[in-house]
Design a protein around this motif. Structure first.
Motif, PDB file in Angstrom:
ATOM      1  N   ALA A 222      78.451  42.288  54.243  1.00 41.38           N
ATOM      2  CA  ALA A 222      78.481  42.511  52.804  1.00 41.38           C
ATOM      3  C   ALA A 222      79.718  43.274  52.357  1.00 41.38           C
ATOM      4  N   GLY A 223      80.157  42.939  51.158  1.00 41.15           N
ATOM      5  CA  GLY A 223      81.212  43.672  50.476  1.00 41.15           C
ATOM      6  C   GLY A 223      80.707  44.118  49.117  1.00 41.15           C
ATOM      7  N   TRP A 231      80.303  46.084  40.232  1.00 42.73           N
ATOM      8  CA  TRP A 231      81.572  46.622  39.739  1.00 42.73           C
ATOM      9  C   TRP A 231      81.669  48.128  39.922  1.00 42.73           C
ATOM     10  N   GLU A 232      80.577  48.757  40.361  1.00 44.40           N
ATOM     11  CA  GLU A 232      80.614  50.169  40.728  1.00 44.40           C
ATOM     12  C   GLU A 232      80.624  50.330  42.248  1.00 44.40           C
ATOM     13  N   SER A 233      80.806  49.201  42.966  1.00 43.47           N
ATOM     14  CA  SER A 233      80.776  49.220  44.431  1.00 43.47           C
ATOM     15  C   SER A 233      82.078  48.719  45.027  1.00 43.47           C
ATOM     16  N   THR A 234      83.150  48.882  44.283  1.00 47.69           N
ATOM     17  CA  THR A 234      84.423  48.285  44.709  1.00 47.69           C
ATOM     18  C   THR A 234      85.266  49.191  45.603  1.00 47.69           C
ATOM     19  N   TYR A 235      84.902  50.483  45.707  1.00 48.88           N
ATOM     20  CA  TYR A 235      85.686  51.403  46.533  1.00 48.88           C
ATOM     21  C   TYR A 235      84.758  52.237  47.401  1.00 48.88           C
ATOM     22  N   GLY A 236      85.139  52.369  48.663  1.00 46.04           N
ATOM     23  CA  GLY A 236      84.296  53.116  49.585  1.00 46.04           C
ATOM     24  C   GLY A 236      83.096  52.288  49.998  1.00 46.04           C
ATOM     25  N   PRO A 237      82.241  52.842  50.877  1.00 41.88           N
ATOM     26  CA  PRO A 237      81.048  52.116  51.309  1.00 41.88           C
ATOM     27  C   PRO A 237      80.122  51.822  50.127  1.00 41.88           C
ATOM     28  N   VAL A 238      79.399  50.737  50.221  1.00 44.25           N
ATOM     29  CA  VAL A 238      78.435  50.412  49.172  1.00 44.25           C
ATOM     30  C   VAL A 238      77.345  51.482  49.169  1.00 44.25           C
TER      31      VAL A 238
END
Length: 354
Positions: A222-223, A231-238
């Protein structure tokens, strides 16, 4: 309302313009005109630098459409790129030493990941014996609903009952049946299908159906799109995975889903029941013609795929004559779908007779 008869034929003729007698959907389906238009429009958005919002809407429309065809809630459907990747996710979830039951000669994508693990017990039996071969200790049964090589149809109800009796999970690859054979994905723990065969979509998309409780899968691949709020999961681990099967999504091939949405619309307009009747009638016509020529196909009653032993070597010459079929392990494989006609069946028979 689903259409049939002349309306069915008229719509198929309007959507497809092959330049050959194309009897090879088991390899890849033809793109309908509406999908080609959508692909061009999607590319133009990128070329002109316009917002891609509509393409993300296409992704979710495809998820919902496939869920309807599969007979499951959309929340059980994950989107990826290939059946092989989906199989790998399932294989990774099994404990060391788990037994996986598979069918002899099944398509590589539905079974190879279990062999690659190296610490699983992979047992292989003839397709016709797969239900009776489930036993205590079998963790998973993985099988194609319809065999790619020869069109044989698995007895999925019998398999499901046997699996339940022994506490095994089931994983079914619907790639060679989704779009022409009625599907009950909800009867199985896991199932998958590619988009580019009988569903008539572009390459680059595959569906995965998982249980409501996710069946022990971990979103290893997963990405950001797998986040509850992408759109709040675009940087760092989910930080928070989607509460639905979307947690197993791979980054979406937006152009592919733009075209696929229109292909799935067409399948739903025609209705799988009508497509099934059309496809199998053509396959049966071909089987009857083969018998009159003295050829015996691999027994696969009720299938839209017909495989004829010993005739695979005819494929290159047939292609030169404008008739597209496949050579699979020395067998000639013909696959009949909604854009094919009785006249095309007869043309293939005439070529084989000659």
């Amino acid at each position: 309302m689903k259409i049939s008869g002349s309306a069915f034929d008229d719509l198929a003729r309007a959507e497809f313009t092959p330049t050959s007698t194309f009897l090879n959907t088991a390899s890849n389906g033809l793109l309908p005109a509406r999908a080609v238009t959508a692909l061009h429009e999607a590319a133009r958005l990128r070329a002109e630098g316009r917002p891609l919002t509509s393409l993300y809407e296409d992704v979710e429309a495809c998820r919902a459409a496939y869920a309807r065809l599969a007979g499951v809630p959309a929340g059980r459907v994950a989107l990826g790129a290939s059946v092989a990747a989906h199989t790998g996710l399932i294989a990774a979830s099994l404990p060391a030493g788990a037994e996986v039951l598979t069918a002899e000669g099944d398509f590589t994508s539905v079974l190879n990941a279990f062999h690659v693990r190296g610490d699983l017990k992979v047992r292989t039996v003839p397709l016709e014996r797969i239900a009776e071969s489930v036993r205590p200790g079998t963790a998973l049964v993985a099988v194609s609903a319809v065999q790619s090589a020869d069109g044989r149809i698995a007895d999925l109800p019998a398999l499901r009952e046997a699996a339940r009796a022994h506490g095994a999970r089931t994983y079914v690859d619907f790639s060679q049946s989704a779009g022409w054979l009625p599907m009950d994905a909800g009867a199985h723990d896991f199932s998958a299908a590619v988009s580019f065969k009988w569903l008539l979509g572009p390459h680059g998309a595959a569906f995965l159906v998982v249980p409501e409780d996710f069946g022990g899968l971990t979103p290893l691949l997963a990405g950001w799109v797998a986040g509850e709020r992408p759109w709040e999961s675009t940087y760092g681990p989910v930080a928070e995975y989607a509460h639905s099967a979307r947690r197993f999504d791979l980054t979406h091939a937006l152009f592919t889903f733009a075209g696929l949405r229109r292909s799935l619309d067409l399948i739903e307009e025609l209705g799988v029941a009508a497509v099934h009747a059309h496809d199998v009638a053509l396959a049966d016509r071909f089987r009857a013609g083969l018998a009159s020529l003295g050829h015996q196909p691999v027994p696969a009653p009720g299938s839209a795929i017909v495989s004829v032993p010993g005739l695979g070597s005819r494929q290159p010459r047939l292609s030169e004559a404008g008739i597209e079929v496949s050579d699979r392990a020395g067998n000639l494989r013909a696959a009949f779908h909604l854009y094919n006609t009785a006249a095309e069946v007869d043309r293939l028979l005439d070529a084989l007779a000659g």
